[in-house]
Design an enzyme around this catalytic site. Structure first.
Site, PDB file in Angstrom:
ATOM      1  N   GLU A   1       3.501  -5.549   8.713  1.00 17.82           N
ATOM      2  CA  GLU A   1       2.214  -5.322   8.027  1.00 17.82           C
ATOM      3  C   GLU A   1       1.739  -6.594   7.314  1.00 17.82           C
ATOM      4  OE1 GLU A   1       2.368  -0.520   7.043  1.00 17.82           O
ATOM      5  OE2 GLU A   1       2.865  -1.913   5.445  1.00 17.82           O
TER       6      GLU A   1
ATOM      7  N   HIS B   1       9.958  -3.834   4.589  1.00 19.54           N
ATOM      8  CA  HIS B   1      10.433  -2.445   4.629  1.00 19.54           C
ATOM      9  C   HIS B   1      10.646  -1.985   6.059  1.00 19.54           C
ATOM     10  CE1 HIS B   1       6.029  -1.889   4.823  1.00 19.54           C
ATOM     11  NE2 HIS B   1       6.108  -0.582   4.924  1.00 19.54           N
TER      12      HIS B   1
ATOM     13  N   HIS C   1      -2.291   4.368   9.838  1.00 17.60           N
ATOM     14  CA  HIS C   1      -0.932   4.785  10.210  1.00 17.60           C
ATOM     15  C   HIS C   1      -0.997   6.022  11.106  1.00 17.60           C
ATOM     16  CE1 HIS C   1      -0.529   2.457   6.498  1.00 17.60           C
ATOM     17  NE2 HIS C   1       0.708   2.216   6.825  1.00 17.60           N
TER      18      HIS C   1
ATOM     19  N   HIS D   1       0.818  -1.227   0.000  1.00 18.68           N
ATOM     20  CA  HIS D   1       0.000   0.000   0.000  1.00 18.68           C
ATOM     21  C   HIS D   1       0.847   1.272   0.000  1.00 18.68           C
ATOM     22  CE1 HIS D   1      -0.009  -0.360   4.691  1.00 18.68           C
ATOM     23  NE2 HIS D   1       1.006   0.381   4.298  1.00 18.68           N
TER      24      HIS D   1
HETATM   25  C1  DHB Z   1       6.210   3.548   2.983  1.00 12.44           C
HETATM   26  C2  DHB Z   1       5.579   2.312   3.055  1.00 12.44           C
HETATM   27  C3  DHB Z   1       4.484   2.125   3.886  1.00 12.44           C
HETATM   28  O1  DHB Z   1       3.842   0.934   4.055  1.00 12.44           O
HETATM   29  C4  DHB Z   1       3.984   3.179   4.616  1.00 12.44           C
HETATM   30  O2  DHB Z   1       2.870   2.972   5.327  1.00 12.44           O
HETATM   31  C5  DHB Z   1       4.611   4.417   4.555  1.00 12.44           C
HETATM   32  C6  DHB Z   1       5.721   4.598   3.745  1.00 12.44           C
HETATM   33  C7  DHB Z   1       7.375   3.763   2.090  1.00 12.44           C
HETATM   34  O3  DHB Z   1       7.848   2.816   1.458  1.00 12.44           O
HETATM   35  O4  DHB Z   1       7.834   4.881   1.977  1.00 12.44           O
HETATM   36 FE    FE Z   2       2.249   1.063   5.781  1.00 13.05          FE
END
Ligand code: DHB
Ligand code: FE
Length: 280
Positions: free
Chosen positions: A240, A193, A59, A12
């Site tokens: 996540e 991530h 978030h 997302h």
């Molecule tokens: C990013 C990824 C995410 O899932 C998020 O909620 C906010 C930022 C990113 O890759 O920058």
């Molecule tokens: Fe996220």
């Protein structure tokens, strides 16, 4: 009766939404991401759902440290989109399905899952970016959406097993809803991530691809992966991915993979995407 035949899984990444909103989707960097969803957009047109149960995480836009529900079901008629700090995205608000949502709430709570119910809540990129990826830029989203928020932002987060079991309870709820509805369930977020700290920028393509394999083939075993492993292997935000187990739990044991896509990079994360169909 209502029926779940398909589930959709996708990252997302907020920058994907911004790329689309700012008309950058044909730029080489972003085109590689959007190309992975060409099949999916066409497939959605041919398999239009009546309702989507969209598992996602907020978030800290609707919820904050004041209130941290582990699982929160959107039971309202409409959900406005959040202003995440640079204005609202130019996307439609989200229509809910209060009747099915109330039925799911009743069934799932009686089944042992103490959901928080939200008649009013705002939805952020966690919900709107998957809709954009699958439906593009319509005036209105093509069907009602029931948001199911999962806390994966503030520890303690739910276990994989709890998520898989909740998905199974949702399946029982949908199966017992007395209206002919084609219901899709989506699991969103991920893939690996980490947005902060010394390991910011971490991506683990090997682990991600194993996660995709195992989600399809052995969700029971995948549900045993500990939150520590998610953090160690997939980064602090990789947790996540635990949400994908809710959607997988609502499917049959045997599924066909209709589409699979994996791409690095998109902003700070890897993009992963699956469409699964029950074998019947
Ligand atoms: C990013 C990824 C995410 O899932 C998020 O909620 C906010 C930022 C990113 O890759 O920058
Ligand atoms: Fe996220």
């Amino acid at each position: 009766m209502a029926k779940i035949k398909h589930s959709v899984y996708t990252s997302h990444v907020p920058a994907i939404g911004a790329a689309l909103d700012l008309g950058k989707d044909q730029e080489p960097y972003w085109k590689k991401v959007f190309d992975g969803y060409e099949f999916s957009k066409q497939w959605e047109k041919e398999n239009k759902p009546d309702v989507i149960i969209l598992v996602y995480n907020d978030h800290a836009n609707n919820f904050s440290l004041d209130l941290i529900p582990t699982f929160a079901l959107g039971t309202g008629a409409w959900f406005e989109t959040s202003d995440e700090g640079w204005g609202k995205r130019p996307v439609p608000d989200v229509e809910g399905h209060p009747e099915l949502a109330a039925h799911i709430a009743h069934s799932v709570i009686q089944d042992g899952f103490d959901l928080t119910l939200c008649n009013k809540m705002e939805v952020d990129h966690g919900l709107t970016v998957p809709l954009s990826l699958m439906f593009g830029q319509p005036e209105q989203w093509p069907c009602p959406v029931i948001p199911l928020h999962v806390n994966v932002v503030q520890y303690p987060v739910p276990s994989g097993q709890r998520c898989l079991d909740l998905g199974r309870a949702i399946r029982r709820a949908v199966d017992s809803f007395d209206q002919d509805l084609n219901v899709q369930i989506w699991g969103t977020g991920g893939m690996s991530h980490q947005l902060q700290g010394p390991r910011a920028g971490l991506i683990n393509a090997e682990w991600d691809n194993q996660f995709l394999d195992r989600l399809v083939e052995e969700p029971e075993e995948l549900a045993q992966v500990s939150h520590v492993e998610y953090v160690r292997e997939a980064g602090s935000e990789g947790i996540e991915l635990v949400m994908w187990l809710i959607a997988r739990g609502a499917m049959d044991a045997d599924v066909d993979v209709l589409h699979r896509f994996y791409h690095v990079p998109a902003s700070n994360t890897a993009v992963g995407h699956l469409i699964l169909e029950n074998k019947d």
